[in-house]
Scaffold this motif. Sequence first.
Motif, PDB file in Angstrom:
ATOM      1  N   ILE A  36      46.460  43.424  39.753  1.00  0.00           N
ATOM      2  CA  ILE A  36      46.463  43.937  38.393  1.00  0.00           C
ATOM      3  C   ILE A  36      47.813  44.571  38.052  1.00  0.00           C
ATOM      4  CG2 ILE A  36      45.401  45.590  36.793  1.00  0.00           C
ATOM      5  CD1 ILE A  36      43.614  43.206  37.507  1.00  0.00           C
ATOM      6  N   SER A  37      48.253  45.519  38.867  1.00  0.00           N
ATOM      7  CA  SER A  37      49.532  46.167  38.595  1.00  0.00           C
ATOM      8  C   SER A  37      50.121  46.743  39.869  1.00  0.00           C
ATOM      9  CB  SER A  37      49.380  47.255  37.523  1.00  0.00           C
ATOM     10  OG  SER A  37      48.564  48.303  37.999  1.00  0.00           O
ATOM     11  N   GLN A  38      51.375  47.124  39.754  1.00  0.00           N
ATOM     12  CA  GLN A  38      52.121  47.640  40.894  1.00  0.00           C
ATOM     13  C   GLN A  38      52.185  49.159  40.829  1.00  0.00           C
ATOM     14  OE1 GLN A  38      55.909  45.740  41.199  1.00  0.00           O
ATOM     15  NE2 GLN A  38      56.766  47.366  42.446  1.00  0.00           N
ATOM     16  N   LEU A  39      52.052  49.783  41.985  1.00  0.00           N
ATOM     17  CA  LEU A  39      52.213  51.223  42.114  1.00  0.00           C
ATOM     18  C   LEU A  39      53.494  51.494  42.896  1.00  0.00           C
ATOM     19  CD1 LEU A  39      48.568  52.088  43.231  1.00  0.00           C
ATOM     20  CD2 LEU A  39      49.536  52.381  40.952  1.00  0.00           C
ATOM     21  N   LYS A  40      53.849  52.754  43.031  1.00  0.00           N
ATOM     22  CA  LYS A  40      55.050  53.111  43.780  1.00  0.00           C
ATOM     23  C   LYS A  40      54.966  52.641  45.230  1.00  0.00           C
ATOM     24  CE  LYS A  40      57.987  57.055  44.823  1.00  0.00           C
ATOM     25  NZ  LYS A  40      58.203  58.486  44.615  1.00  0.00           N
ATOM     26  N   ASN A  41      53.813  52.798  45.844  1.00  0.00           N
ATOM     27  CA  ASN A  41      53.668  52.423  47.259  1.00  0.00           C
ATOM     28  C   ASN A  41      52.462  51.509  47.495  1.00  0.00           C
ATOM     29  OD1 ASN A  41      51.731  54.276  46.754  1.00  0.00           O
ATOM     30  ND2 ASN A  41      52.196  55.620  48.481  1.00  0.00           N
ATOM     31  N   GLY A  42      52.165  50.645  46.539  1.00  0.00           N
ATOM     32  CA  GLY A  42      51.054  49.716  46.701  1.00  0.00           C
ATOM     33  C   GLY A  42      50.747  48.978  45.413  1.00  0.00           C
ATOM     34  N   PHE A  43      49.487  48.585  45.295  1.00  0.00           N
ATOM     35  CA  PHE A  43      49.071  47.780  44.152  1.00  0.00           C
ATOM     36  C   PHE A  43      47.664  48.156  43.731  1.00  0.00           C
ATOM     37  CE2 PHE A  43      52.107  45.456  46.637  1.00  0.00           C
ATOM     38  CZ  PHE A  43      52.993  45.008  45.686  1.00  0.00           C
ATOM     39  N   ILE A  44      47.364  47.912  42.467  1.00  0.00           N
ATOM     40  CA  ILE A  44      46.003  48.031  41.978  1.00  0.00           C
ATOM     41  C   ILE A  44      45.452  46.617  41.950  1.00  0.00           C
ATOM     42  CG2 ILE A  44      44.520  48.584  40.024  1.00  0.00           C
ATOM     43  CD1 ILE A  44      46.227  50.966  39.479  1.00  0.00           C
ATOM     44  N   ILE A  45      44.276  46.456  42.546  1.00  0.00           N
ATOM     45  CA  ILE A  45      43.623  45.152  42.605  1.00  0.00           C
ATOM     46  C   ILE A  45      42.242  45.261  41.980  1.00  0.00           C
ATOM     47  CG2 ILE A  45      44.893  44.349  44.631  1.00  0.00           C
ATOM     48  CD1 ILE A  45      42.386  45.123  46.307  1.00  0.00           C
ATOM     49  N   GLU A  46      41.692  44.113  41.610  1.00  0.00           N
ATOM     50  CA  GLU A  46      40.363  44.077  41.003  1.00  0.00           C
ATOM     51  C   GLU A  46      39.528  43.022  41.712  1.00  0.00           C
ATOM     52  OE1 GLU A  46      39.344  44.080  36.471  1.00  0.00           O
ATOM     53  OE2 GLU A  46      39.658  41.994  37.086  1.00  0.00           O
ATOM     54  N   ASP A  47      38.342  43.400  42.155  1.00  0.00           N
ATOM     55  CA  ASP A  47      37.421  42.446  42.759  1.00  0.00           C
ATOM     56  C   ASP A  47      37.068  41.410  41.694  1.00  0.00           C
ATOM     57  OD1 ASP A  47      34.604  41.377  43.310  1.00  0.00           O
ATOM     58  OD2 ASP A  47      35.053  42.402  45.199  1.00  0.00           O
ATOM     59  N   VAL A  48      37.203  40.119  42.007  1.00  0.00           N
ATOM     60  CA  VAL A  48      36.986  39.089  40.989  1.00  0.00           C
ATOM     61  C   VAL A  48      35.536  39.005  40.523  1.00  0.00           C
ATOM     62  CG1 VAL A  48      38.984  37.675  41.648  1.00  0.00           C
ATOM     63  CG2 VAL A  48      36.749  37.182  42.636  1.00  0.00           C
ATOM     64  N   VAL A  49      34.596  39.426  41.340  1.00  0.00           N
ATOM     65  CA  VAL A  49      33.182  39.347  40.961  1.00  0.00           C
ATOM     66  C   VAL A  49      32.716  40.633  40.282  1.00  0.00           C
ATOM     67  CG1 VAL A  49      30.819  39.054  41.803  1.00  0.00           C
ATOM     68  CG2 VAL A  49      32.654  37.682  42.779  1.00  0.00           C
ATOM     69  N   SER A  50      32.893  41.767  40.946  1.00  0.00           N
ATOM     70  CA  SER A  50      32.374  43.032  40.416  1.00  0.00           C
ATOM     71  C   SER A  50      33.300  43.673  39.387  1.00  0.00           C
ATOM     72  CB  SER A  50      32.138  44.026  41.564  1.00  0.00           C
ATOM     73  OG  SER A  50      33.378  44.467  42.091  1.00  0.00           O
ATOM     74  N   LYS A  51      34.552  43.230  39.322  1.00  0.00           N
ATOM     75  CA  LYS A  51      35.576  43.770  38.423  1.00  0.00           C
ATOM     76  C   LYS A  51      35.934  45.219  38.751  1.00  0.00           C
ATOM     77  CE  LYS A  51      35.601  39.996  35.960  1.00  0.00           C
ATOM     78  NZ  LYS A  51      36.460  38.943  36.388  1.00  0.00           N
ATOM     79  N   LYS A  52      35.533  45.701  39.937  1.00  0.00           N
ATOM     80  CA  LYS A  52      35.849  47.051  40.365  1.00  0.00           C
ATOM     81  C   LYS A  52      37.317  47.102  40.783  1.00  0.00           C
ATOM     82  CE  LYS A  52      34.611  50.569  43.711  1.00  0.00           C
ATOM     83  NZ  LYS A  52      33.874  50.875  44.921  1.00  0.00           N
ATOM     84  N   LYS A  53      38.037  48.089  40.277  1.00  0.00           N
ATOM     85  CA  LYS A  53      39.455  48.234  40.591  1.00  0.00           C
ATOM     86  C   LYS A  53      39.650  49.266  41.691  1.00  0.00           C
ATOM     87  CE  LYS A  53      40.951  46.899  36.032  1.00  0.00           C
ATOM     88  NZ  LYS A  53      41.490  47.278  34.756  1.00  0.00           N
ATOM     89  N   VAL A  54      40.526  48.946  42.627  1.00  0.00           N
ATOM     90  CA  VAL A  54      40.896  49.854  43.705  1.00  0.00           C
ATOM     91  C   VAL A  54      42.387  49.693  43.969  1.00  0.00           C
ATOM     92  CG1 VAL A  54      38.629  49.861  44.833  1.00  0.00           C
ATOM     93  CG2 VAL A  54      40.309  48.176  45.503  1.00  0.00           C
ATOM     94  N   SER A  55      42.940  50.611  44.733  1.00  0.00           N
ATOM     95  CA  SER A  55      44.354  50.478  45.093  1.00  0.00           C
ATOM     96  C   SER A  55      44.465  50.148  46.573  1.00  0.00           C
ATOM     97  CB  SER A  55      45.114  51.763  44.768  1.00  0.00           C
ATOM     98  OG  SER A  55      44.637  52.833  45.557  1.00  0.00           O
ATOM     99  N   ILE A  56      45.528  49.425  46.910  1.00  0.00           N
ATOM    100  CA  ILE A  56      45.824  49.110  48.303  1.00  0.00           C
ATOM    101  C   ILE A  56      47.268  49.513  48.574  1.00  0.00           C
ATOM    102  CG2 ILE A  56      44.167  47.224  48.534  1.00  0.00           C
ATOM    103  CD1 ILE A  56      46.541  45.257  48.196  1.00  0.00           C
ATOM    104  N   GLY A  57      47.565  49.824  49.819  1.00  0.00           N
ATOM    105  CA  GLY A  57      48.916  50.202  50.203  1.00  0.00           C
ATOM    106  C   GLY A  57      49.761  48.994  50.551  1.00  0.00           C
TER     107      GLY A  57
END
Length: 188
Positions: free
Chosen positions: A19-40
């Motif tokens: 979805i988008s870039q963070l300073k030290n990771g990324f925001i991602i979205e589960d394709v099925v549930s549409k739940k957004k989380v961040s990863i490092g």
Amino acid sequence: MQLEKIISISGKPGLYKLISQLKNGFIIEDVVSKKKVSIGNTSQVSLLDNIAMFTFDKEVPLFEVFENVAKNYDYKEAISHKSSDAELRDFMAQSLPDYDTERVYVSDIKKLAQWYNILSKAGYITPESFVKAEVPAEEKTEDQPAEVTEKKTAKKTAPKTEKTAAPKVKASTSSAKGTPKSTHRKMG
């Protein structure tokens, strides 16, 4: 198919969209549930756009295999990844008849079926999803066919990647430029 931002993350089930870039990771979205989380930046990521499957004479991009599966299953869900090995091999033979039976393992076929069904459930598998995007006329050259130009255009918008010939290599993100880096993975 507009899925260049769909990723698989080692250790996490399912598929995700960048979805988008963070300073030290990324925001991602589960394709099925549409739940957004961040990863490092240390998460091992594989871009589905960079995965191919072996045939006896070439490597076929994963999305071309998805298109074959979609046509065989009338754009609906395919067999379960929990099917028997024999059923999975039959499924693979129908989807990619000349697949390399020695380099494409049952585990690869299971992943193919599972990912296809996840994308189908999320609404990504439709006849329109496999139509190639139009390229503006000014980007086409006389000595290059439209397909080559389209591929170059798609790569401009896709995250930067390193390509290696080693199969089964897990991809990882890089904090140097802030964009995900992945190795070109081959299934099989």
